[in-house]
Design a protein around this motif. Structure first.
Motif, PDB file in Angstrom:
ATOM      1  N   UNK A  27       0.863  -1.180   0.000  1.00 43.30           N
ATOM      2  CA  UNK A  27       0.000   0.000   0.000  1.00 43.30           C
ATOM      3  C   UNK A  27       0.899   1.229   0.000  1.00 43.30           C
ATOM      4  N   UNK A  28       0.793   2.023  -1.040  1.00 46.00           N
ATOM      5  CA  UNK A  28       1.599   3.231  -1.155  1.00 46.00           C
ATOM      6  C   UNK A  28       0.915   4.411  -0.483  1.00 46.00           C
ATOM      7  N   UNK A  29       1.679   5.168   0.282  1.00 41.09           N
ATOM      8  CA  UNK A  29       1.120   6.287   1.036  1.00 41.09           C
ATOM      9  C   UNK A  29       1.862   7.581   0.691  1.00 41.09           C
ATOM     10  N   UNK A  30       1.361   8.367  -0.268  1.00 39.63           N
ATOM     11  CA  UNK A  30       1.965   9.671  -0.539  1.00 39.63           C
ATOM     12  C   UNK A  30       1.543  10.670   0.530  1.00 39.63           C
ATOM     13  N   UNK A  31       2.488  11.479   0.991  1.00 42.14           N
ATOM     14  CA  UNK A  31       2.243  12.411   2.089  1.00 42.14           C
ATOM     15  C   UNK A  31       2.850  13.775   1.783  1.00 42.14           C
ATOM     16  N   UNK A  32       2.134  14.834   2.163  1.00 36.26           N
ATOM     17  CA  UNK A  32       2.614  16.202   1.941  1.00 36.26           C
ATOM     18  C   UNK A  32       3.531  16.607   3.078  1.00 36.26           C
ATOM     19  N   UNK A  33       4.750  17.050   2.744  1.00 38.96           N
ATOM     20  CA  UNK A  33       5.734  17.409   3.769  1.00 38.96           C
ATOM     21  C   UNK A  33       6.024  18.904   3.835  1.00 38.96           C
ATOM     22  N   UNK A  34       5.296  19.720   3.047  1.00 34.85           N
ATOM     23  CA  UNK A  34       5.547  21.158   3.038  1.00 34.85           C
ATOM     24  C   UNK A  34       4.234  21.918   2.935  1.00 34.85           C
ATOM     25  N   UNK A  35       4.242  23.171   3.409  1.00 35.21           N
ATOM     26  CA  UNK A  35       3.065  24.013   3.287  1.00 35.21           C
ATOM     27  C   UNK A  35       2.105  23.880   4.456  1.00 35.21           C
TER      28      UNK A  35
END
Length: 392
Positions: A27-35
């Motif tokens: 299961x791929x989990x893209x995550x926002x690390x900025x903003x």
């Protein structure tokens, strides 16, 4: 007899070997690390890991264990596409399940088939994701803007106000909500006087607050998210803005995730969301117990949305009896399963039909506030009709 036992044992070993050869279910989990949305990254990451650990402790699925693969990015549609591409092409991930804003989901959706991947969208709300922008391999378990507006009809009716102002983010989700909310209050005979669209990442809401004050209305509807929600709440309190309204309703603005930083600025606001830890369901009770033991606190609604996405994906894989993308996709359409928010069903437009909850922000001491559960908004009352613009 001995030959039969040996044959059975050989078959079992072969079956086990086949399962091991297939490896884990990634299961791929893209995550926002900025903003302004970066601070919520941990909630999604930890919740998906907790859900996967729970399933793996129960045996995983189809004799295989789940594996979480994360990939961070800067929080734009372009970087989201790049992150999903890396997960699928470099890490061999077939299933995507992580944080995604509406612009990200709308950008990723059309590319999933070419990437040989399927996404369970657990966070976007724009109606377009399951409307004109719907995609074959994109399914949404989070609530839509239309669902949020429908859930707000009760609080709005109770207030009985005749004029409204609206402030929302200046992207697809905000525009959807503003349009839907305006149409909803007009059905009650009320009118919208001012609608403002604030860019994501706005540090100073002074000009927006002045514009709202220049055309006063009886009610205010707010959809400001992430760290922007903290800034807006604090600045609104400085101007005494909320006190100037007879009623304030919200979605994605004030909740258990941001209340600690908002202090008591949003006391009195009526809000709706997809989940509360007080949701009355046996599976939710188990999740709350898991969070008490694992994190020493209650789960918040963002974590619940991520957990729910894993529940739905797992149910589809079990129903399909396979991790083949076409089989899982077919299993998802029309899937009925019991979850932390009760019984749900995946519609033909790839939107999960599910209930919501109404909450009230109340004072909890000097400079503090808390969310108070009011009631469950039933699935039948919050679900909009299937958009004719969705061509699947």
């Amino acid at each position: 007899m001995i030959k039969k036992l040996l044959a059975a044992a050989t078959a079992a070993v072969a079956l086990q070997g086949s399962a091991l050869a297939q490896g884990s279910i990634k299961i791929g989990v893209p995550l926002v690390e900025a903003g302004p949305l970066a601070f919520i990254m941990t909630f999604y990451q930890e919740s998906i890991k907790a859900a996967v650990d729970t399933l793996n402790a129960q045996g995983g699925a189809l004799g295989r264990k789940y594996e979480v693969v994360t990939q961070t990015h800067a929080g734009t549609p372009a970087t989201a596409i790049a992150a999903v591409t890396r997960l699928t092409q470099q890490d061999g991930v077939p299933f995507i399940l992580g944080f995604s804003t509406s612009p990200m989901s709308l950008a990723i959706g059309p590319r999933l088939a070419g990437l040989n991947a399927l996404q369970i969208d657990v966070s976007s709300t724009s109606d377009d994701v399951t409307g004109k922008g719907c995609a074959t391999n994109m399914f949404r378990t989070s609530v839509s803007d239309a669902m949020q507006v429908n859930a707000l009809k009760g609080p709005v009716k109770k207030l009985g106000l005749k004029t409204w102002n609206i402030i929302v983010p200046d992207y697809a989700m905000g525009h959807d909500f503003a349009k839907r909310f305006a149409a909803s209050v007009q059905e009650t005979g009320a009118t919208v006087q001012t609608t403002l669209f604030a860019p994501l990442g706005t540090p100073d809401f002074g000009s927006f607050i002045n514009q709202l004050a220049s055309k006063p209305a009886e009610g205010l509807a707010v959809v400001i998210i992430g760290s922007d929600a903290i800034n807006f709440a604090k600045q609104a309190k400085q101007f005494g803005m909320f006190e100037k309204y007879k009623g304030v309703v919200a979605a994605n603005f004030t909740n258990e995730v941001v209340l600690g930083a908002q202090g008591d600025a949003t006391v009195g606001v009526a809000t709706v969301q997809g989940y509360t830890y007080q949701f009355p369901s046996p599976r939710n009770e188990a999740m709350v117990k898991l969070w008490d033991n694992r994190f020493k606190r209650k789960p918040n609604y963002l974590e619940a949305e991520a957990y729910l996405g894993v529940e739905v994906l797992h149910a589809a894989i079990v129903k399909a009896g396979s991790t083949d993308l076409a089989a899982v996709r077919s299993a998802l359409v029309g899937l009925k399963t019991n979850t932390i928010v009760g019984d749900v069903e995946m519609r033909g437009d790839h939107q999960l039909a599910r209930p919501m909850v109404s909450m009230q922000i109340e004072r909890a001491g000097e400079g503090k506030a808390t969310t108070v559960f009011k009631n469950v908004e039933p699935t039948a009352s919050v679900m909009p009709v299937v958009s004719p613009e969705c061509k699947l």
